[in-house]
Scaffold this active site. Sequence first.
Site, PDB file in Angstrom:
ATOM      1  N   LYS A  74       9.700  -7.038 -16.644  1.00  0.00           N
ATOM      2  CA  LYS A  74       8.428  -6.605 -16.071  1.00  0.00           C
ATOM      3  C   LYS A  74       7.392  -6.525 -17.178  1.00  0.00           C
ATOM      4  CE  LYS A  74       7.595  -3.190 -12.443  1.00  0.00           C
ATOM      5  NZ  LYS A  74       7.912  -1.809 -12.066  1.00  0.00           N
TER       6      LYS A  74
HETATM    7  C1  E4P Z   1       6.953  -0.442  -8.888  1.00  0.00           C
HETATM    8  O1  E4P Z   1       7.435  -1.340  -9.510  1.00  0.00           O
HETATM    9  C2  E4P Z   1       6.541   0.833  -9.484  1.00  0.00           C
HETATM   10  O2  E4P Z   1       7.601   1.277 -10.277  1.00  0.00           O
HETATM   11  C3  E4P Z   1       6.261   1.900  -8.463  1.00  0.00           C
HETATM   12  O3  E4P Z   1       6.254   1.375  -7.156  1.00  0.00           O
HETATM   13  C4  E4P Z   1       5.092   2.768  -8.770  1.00  0.00           C
HETATM   14  O4  E4P Z   1       4.968   3.726  -7.756  1.00  0.00           O
HETATM   15  P1  E4P Z   1       4.093   5.044  -7.935  1.00  0.00           P
HETATM   16  O5  E4P Z   1       2.658   4.638  -7.906  1.00  0.00           O
HETATM   17  O6  E4P Z   1       4.457   5.885  -6.744  1.00  0.00           O
HETATM   18  O7  E4P Z   1       4.499   5.652  -9.236  1.00  0.00           O
END
Ligand code: E4P
Length: 220
Positions: free
Chosen positions: A83
């Site tokens: 990522k």
């Molecule tokens: C996705 O890859 C992220 O880790 C996640 O969905 C972020 O979510 P949040 O905005 O609730 O922290």
Amino acid sequence: MKFFVDGANVKEIKELAEMGLVDGVTTNPSIIAKTGRKIKDVIAEICEAVDGPVSAEVTATDVEGMVREGKYLAKIASNVCVKVPLTEDGLKACYRLRQENILVNVTLCFSSMQALMAAKAGATFISPFIGRLDDIGQEGMTLISEICQVYDNYPEITTQVLAASLRHPLHVKQVAEIGADVATLPAKVFKQLVKHPLTDNGLDAFLKDWQSTGQSIIED
Ligand code: E4P
């Protein structure tokens, strides 16, 4: 539609996988920090428990650092998806890692044009964050529609739309209606999606009536 678990609790991930609900997992540095464990150990354990892609995020912010960390993470298991953030260096790293056939999830996407740039850079997944747009008073779901519309215009785009930062069942319903390729959800939201009070009440009534018959289905 594919469902990923957004989290790093291996027990929860395994429980959801037993229902056949898990096509992959996403993590981020905040999620890993909460485990209090080493990223390498957590990602290795999740990769073993799940067949699909498991996103592990780099924390370097320069291209060389991201590529170095990305290659390191990719060596943990064959289903690691690296990522990277949607920055100029992140897109350079995405392009380089994809040339080596490493899966890449481009994260922290907040506009359809950012998503188009990530697709051009060869991203395997683009992660638009719905809840965080809602948090600042913008309609997060519009972003998913816009990205799907743009990507659908160009059959050569193979980047999958991974709807992220989904906080409740309505978010999931809406991304499913729009047609996102993947939704990543915390374990808690999976459980909310499965549960319905009428199911529980109906089951209680069925079992009570059944008990009054004195029968058992298997007799010998
Ligand atoms: C996705 O890859 C992220 O880790 C996640 O969905 C972020 O979510 P949040 O905005 O609730 O922290």
